[in-house]
Design a protein around this motif. Structure first.
Motif, PDB file in Angstrom:
ATOM      1  N   ALA A   4     -64.702 -27.659  -9.052  1.00  0.00           N
ATOM      2  CA  ALA A   4     -63.502 -28.317  -9.210  1.00  0.00           C
ATOM      3  C   ALA A   4     -62.403 -27.477  -8.840  1.00  0.00           C
ATOM      4  CB  ALA A   4     -63.237 -28.382 -10.802  1.00  0.00           C
ATOM      5  N   PRO A   5     -61.428 -28.198  -8.176  1.00  0.00           N
ATOM      6  CA  PRO A   5     -60.366 -27.310  -7.690  1.00  0.00           C
ATOM      7  C   PRO A   5     -59.383 -26.668  -8.849  1.00  0.00           C
ATOM      8  CG  PRO A   5     -59.824 -29.710  -7.728  1.00  0.00           C
ATOM      9  CD  PRO A   5     -61.286 -29.492  -7.901  1.00  0.00           C
ATOM     10  N   LEU A   6     -58.578 -25.629  -8.274  1.00  0.00           N
ATOM     11  CA  LEU A   6     -58.014 -24.848  -9.546  1.00  0.00           C
ATOM     12  C   LEU A   6     -57.173 -25.808 -10.024  1.00  0.00           C
ATOM     13  CD1 LEU A   6     -57.385 -21.611  -7.493  1.00  0.00           C
ATOM     14  CD2 LEU A   6     -58.869 -21.978  -9.032  1.00  0.00           C
ATOM     15  N   ALA A   7     -56.204 -26.567  -9.603  1.00  0.00           N
ATOM     16  CA  ALA A   7     -55.389 -27.633 -10.426  1.00  0.00           C
ATOM     17  C   ALA A   7     -56.114 -28.345 -11.397  1.00  0.00           C
ATOM     18  CB  ALA A   7     -54.741 -28.635  -9.415  1.00  0.00           C
ATOM     19  N   CYS A   8     -57.420 -28.813 -11.162  1.00  0.00           N
ATOM     20  CA  CYS A   8     -58.157 -29.564 -11.957  1.00  0.00           C
ATOM     21  C   CYS A   8     -58.644 -28.721 -13.240  1.00  0.00           C
ATOM     22  CB  CYS A   8     -59.329 -30.112 -11.411  1.00  0.00           C
ATOM     23  SG  CYS A   8     -58.854 -31.703 -10.261  1.00  0.00           S
ATOM     24  N   ARG A   9     -59.039 -27.504 -12.764  1.00  0.00           N
ATOM     25  CA  ARG A   9     -59.487 -26.570 -13.898  1.00  0.00           C
ATOM     26  C   ARG A   9     -58.426 -26.038 -14.810  1.00  0.00           C
ATOM     27  NH1 ARG A   9     -62.621 -22.101 -10.379  1.00  0.00           N
ATOM     28  NH2 ARG A   9     -62.966 -23.464  -8.616  1.00  0.00           N
ATOM     29  N   ALA A  10     -57.099 -26.129 -14.338  1.00  0.00           N
ATOM     30  CA  ALA A  10     -56.100 -25.758 -15.197  1.00  0.00           C
ATOM     31  C   ALA A  10     -55.837 -26.924 -16.127  1.00  0.00           C
ATOM     32  CB  ALA A  10     -54.656 -25.542 -14.232  1.00  0.00           C
ATOM     33  N   LYS A  11     -56.043 -28.192 -15.771  1.00  0.00           N
ATOM     34  CA  LYS A  11     -55.883 -29.106 -16.514  1.00  0.00           C
ATOM     35  C   LYS A  11     -56.885 -29.350 -17.842  1.00  0.00           C
ATOM     36  CE  LYS A  11     -53.731 -32.482 -13.402  1.00  0.00           C
ATOM     37  NZ  LYS A  11     -53.886 -33.949 -12.644  1.00  0.00           N
ATOM     38  N   TRP A  12     -58.026 -28.882 -17.175  1.00  0.00           N
ATOM     39  CA  TRP A  12     -59.174 -29.091 -18.396  1.00  0.00           C
ATOM     40  C   TRP A  12     -59.047 -27.908 -19.337  1.00  0.00           C
ATOM     41  CZ3 TRP A  12     -62.657 -29.378 -13.472  1.00  0.00           C
ATOM     42  CH2 TRP A  12     -62.800 -30.753 -13.217  1.00  0.00           C
ATOM     43  N   GLY A  13     -58.550 -26.677 -19.026  1.00  0.00           N
ATOM     44  CA  GLY A  13     -58.366 -25.763 -19.814  1.00  0.00           C
ATOM     45  C   GLY A  13     -57.634 -26.014 -21.006  1.00  0.00           C
ATOM     46  N   VAL A  14     -58.251 -25.462 -22.196  1.00  0.00           N
ATOM     47  CA  VAL A  14     -57.312 -26.013 -23.362  1.00  0.00           C
ATOM     48  C   VAL A  14     -56.340 -25.029 -23.791  1.00  0.00           C
ATOM     49  CG1 VAL A  14     -57.963 -25.766 -25.964  1.00  0.00           C
ATOM     50  CG2 VAL A  14     -59.729 -26.450 -24.503  1.00  0.00           C
ATOM     51  N   SER A  15     -55.076 -25.641 -24.105  1.00  0.00           N
ATOM     52  CA  SER A  15     -53.873 -24.834 -24.041  1.00  0.00           C
ATOM     53  C   SER A  15     -54.024 -23.758 -25.141  1.00  0.00           C
ATOM     54  CB  SER A  15     -52.780 -25.804 -24.441  1.00  0.00           C
ATOM     55  OG  SER A  15     -52.677 -26.360 -25.746  1.00  0.00           O
ATOM     56  N   ARG A  16     -53.218 -22.726 -25.139  1.00  0.00           N
ATOM     57  CA  ARG A  16     -53.149 -21.505 -25.922  1.00  0.00           C
ATOM     58  C   ARG A  16     -52.890 -22.024 -27.403  1.00  0.00           C
ATOM     59  NH1 ARG A  16     -49.944 -15.647 -25.487  1.00  0.00           N
ATOM     60  NH2 ARG A  16     -51.163 -14.805 -27.242  1.00  0.00           N
ATOM     61  N   LEU A 188     -62.661 -32.341 -31.923  1.00  0.00           N
ATOM     62  CA  LEU A 188     -62.968 -33.643 -31.443  1.00  0.00           C
ATOM     63  C   LEU A 188     -61.833 -34.288 -30.596  1.00  0.00           C
ATOM     64  CD1 LEU A 188     -64.555 -35.779 -34.362  1.00  0.00           C
ATOM     65  CD2 LEU A 188     -65.560 -34.452 -32.442  1.00  0.00           C
ATOM     66  N   ALA A 189     -60.664 -33.801 -31.008  1.00  0.00           N
ATOM     67  CA  ALA A 189     -59.487 -34.068 -30.111  1.00  0.00           C
ATOM     68  C   ALA A 189     -59.328 -33.472 -28.819  1.00  0.00           C
ATOM     69  CB  ALA A 189     -58.078 -33.903 -30.774  1.00  0.00           C
ATOM     70  N   GLU A 190     -59.929 -32.286 -28.904  1.00  0.00           N
ATOM     71  CA  GLU A 190     -59.986 -31.312 -27.712  1.00  0.00           C
ATOM     72  C   GLU A 190     -61.161 -31.936 -26.657  1.00  0.00           C
ATOM     73  OE1 GLU A 190     -61.968 -27.188 -27.181  1.00  0.00           O
ATOM     74  OE2 GLU A 190     -60.149 -26.992 -28.368  1.00  0.00           O
ATOM     75  N   LEU A 191     -61.935 -32.385 -27.202  1.00  0.00           N
ATOM     76  CA  LEU A 191     -63.561 -33.104 -26.591  1.00  0.00           C
ATOM     77  C   LEU A 191     -62.819 -34.306 -25.856  1.00  0.00           C
ATOM     78  CD1 LEU A 191     -66.406 -33.343 -26.146  1.00  0.00           C
ATOM     79  CD2 LEU A 191     -66.572 -34.728 -28.215  1.00  0.00           C
ATOM     80  N   SER A 192     -61.970 -35.240 -26.659  1.00  0.00           N
ATOM     81  CA  SER A 192     -61.500 -36.363 -25.962  1.00  0.00           C
ATOM     82  C   SER A 192     -60.614 -36.127 -24.843  1.00  0.00           C
ATOM     83  CB  SER A 192     -60.843 -37.095 -26.986  1.00  0.00           C
ATOM     84  OG  SER A 192     -60.153 -38.230 -26.555  1.00  0.00           O
ATOM     85  N   ARG A 193     -59.859 -34.858 -24.956  1.00  0.00           N
ATOM     86  CA  ARG A 193     -58.973 -34.467 -23.798  1.00  0.00           C
ATOM     87  C   ARG A 193     -59.872 -34.339 -22.479  1.00  0.00           C
ATOM     88  NH1 ARG A 193     -55.961 -32.674 -28.002  1.00  0.00           N
ATOM     89  NH2 ARG A 193     -56.991 -30.509 -27.931  1.00  0.00           N
ATOM     90  N   TYR A 194     -60.873 -33.561 -22.754  1.00  0.00           N
ATOM     91  CA  TYR A 194     -61.801 -33.030 -21.607  1.00  0.00           C
ATOM     92  C   TYR A 194     -62.566 -34.278 -21.006  1.00  0.00           C
ATOM     93  CZ  TYR A 194     -65.654 -31.123 -19.107  1.00  0.00           C
ATOM     94  OH  TYR A 194     -66.773 -31.067 -18.337  1.00  0.00           O
ATOM     95  N   THR A 195     -63.266 -35.113 -21.884  1.00  0.00           N
ATOM     96  CA  THR A 195     -63.860 -36.251 -21.200  1.00  0.00           C
ATOM     97  C   THR A 195     -63.029 -37.083 -20.676  1.00  0.00           C
ATOM     98  OG1 THR A 195     -63.876 -37.253 -23.423  1.00  0.00           O
ATOM     99  CG2 THR A 195     -65.710 -36.150 -23.069  1.00  0.00           C
ATOM    100  N   THR A 196     -61.948 -37.447 -21.118  1.00  0.00           N
ATOM    101  CA  THR A 196     -60.858 -38.424 -20.256  1.00  0.00           C
ATOM    102  C   THR A 196     -60.601 -37.612 -18.810  1.00  0.00           C
ATOM    103  OG1 THR A 196     -59.980 -39.084 -22.662  1.00  0.00           O
ATOM    104  CG2 THR A 196     -58.807 -39.503 -20.319  1.00  0.00           C
ATOM    105  N   GLU A 197     -60.117 -36.290 -19.042  1.00  0.00           N
ATOM    106  CA  GLU A 197     -59.902 -35.859 -17.641  1.00  0.00           C
ATOM    107  C   GLU A 197     -61.001 -35.847 -16.722  1.00  0.00           C
ATOM    108  OE1 GLU A 197     -57.171 -34.541 -15.211  1.00  0.00           O
ATOM    109  OE2 GLU A 197     -56.580 -34.407 -17.436  1.00  0.00           O
ATOM    110  N   VAL A 198     -62.151 -35.449 -17.063  1.00  0.00           N
ATOM    111  CA  VAL A 198     -63.281 -35.459 -16.119  1.00  0.00           C
ATOM    112  C   VAL A 198     -63.726 -36.673 -15.587  1.00  0.00           C
ATOM    113  CG1 VAL A 198     -64.034 -33.164 -16.740  1.00  0.00           C
ATOM    114  CG2 VAL A 198     -64.989 -35.170 -17.482  1.00  0.00           C
TER     115      VAL A 198
END
Length: 334
Positions: A4-16, A188-198
């Motif tokens: 994955a490109p760095l920009a995508c990885r940043a999107k997938w990373g869970v915010s602090r 589960l909300a975090e999971l939903s964010r990740y699955t939607t992104e990828v």
């Protein structure tokens, strides 16, 4: 292998902020469970029996130390065809609470579970999902597709139902169950964010998911995929030569290059489909193994609900031309 490109990885990373919030919720839930467990040392934990691994996993996350959860169906077990054993009958008779999916998922057990509900605390957890959010069943008139766990946002509603069932069965644990559920719902909300992104990284023309049976319709609705199953919603339906031939034509016409097997369904039909396509000069690969009606082995990441959905999303995205981390969401959190 794609990375994955760095920009995508940043999107997938869970915010602090999300990590801190989740950590605080989890700590509060654990502390509340500890206090209640200490105050009830003389009492046995609530005995909960769940039909599927997904329901059992949710009950463990919400119940914490106040519950002892047993799943009747393990890895690779098809709930559509499963019949209760003598051991299951004893376990449910002794349970304080029995949780099942409903919506005719446990088709061969339905009569048994409905009879059991006359004398025991028995809850069909998926039947609490509003009908306007359910998908109709093509196999059974007047019934709905039972595979609601394929959409994490719908499964969150089921978790709330499980929380309420635990509170009803053990009112003294309400504070702990509420705190545990809040922490788990954030996961589960975090999971939903990740699955939607990828899954959004899969090219639009490649968003065709062909699997052994129609277990992924809620997935398709949630992420914009066209879902095709060789068999219907129930694995009891048969796929004949005409169906295989029809799908070979579809693979060629739509230039589909990857299909998927399921852990709880025989791969015989998928392999026949691949061979049929190759005989027509169209190269198709098995893109990976998906968890449909059962989770992975106990003690593994895929043996949890979050792990199974993460694994599915990552496998599908990578096989169909999208970009996903090699280790899925789990790798991003470590």
């Amino acid at each position: 292998m794609r990375t994955a490109p760095l920009a995508c990885r940043a999107k997938w990373g869970v915010s602090r902020v999300h990590r801190i919030k989740r950590g605080l919720l989890a700590a509060a839930a654990a502390f509340m469970s500890f206090l209640l467990a200490v105050g009830a040392t003389a009492q046995e934990r609530l005995a909960v029996v769940a039909t599927t691994g997904m329901i059992a996993d949710a009950a463990r996350n919400v119940g914490g130390d106040l519950v002892e959860v047993e799943a009747l169906m393990g890895p690779g077990v098809d709930p559509h065809a499963y019949r209760q054993t003598r051991t299951d009958i004893v376990a449910t008779a002794r349970a304080d609470l029995v949780l099942w999916n409903g919506l005719y998922l446990e088709a061969q057990m339905e009569e048994f579970l409905l009879d059991l509900a006359q004398d025991k605390h028995v809850v069909a957890v998926a039947e609490a999902v509003p009908e306007n959010l359910l998908i109709g069943s093509e196999d059974y008139e007047g019934r709905f597709d039972p595979h609601v766990w394929m959409n994490p946002n719908l499964w969150a509603r089921v978790v709330v139902t499980i929380r309420d069932a635990l509170i009803e069965a053990h009112p003294e644990g309400e504070a702990a169950f509420t705190a545990n559920a809040a922490a788990y719902l954030e996961e589960l909300a975090e999971l939903s964010r990740y699955t939607t992104e990828v899954l959004s990284s899969v090219p639009a023309e490649s968003r065709i998911l062909l699997t052994s049976h129609d277990a992924f319709n809620y997935f398709g609705n949630a992420y914009g995929f066209e879902v095709v199953g060789i068999q219907g919603i129930s694995t009891e339906s048969e796929a004949g030569l005409a169906r295989i031939s029809e799908l070979v034509d579809l693979l060629i016409e739509r230039d589909i290059r990857a299909v998927f097997v399921e852990t709880s369904v025989s791969d015989r039909n998928i392999r026949a489909l691949v061979e049929g396509a190759r005989a027509e000069g169209h190269d198709v690969v098995i893109g990976g193994e998906l968890y449909s009606d059962a989770m992975g082995e106990p003690g593994t990441y895929e043996g949890t609900y979050i792990g199974m959905i993460d694994s599915n999303a990552t496998t599908i995205a990578r096989a169909l031309g999208g970009a996903a981390p090699d280790t899925g969401m789990q790798g991003l959190l470590n």
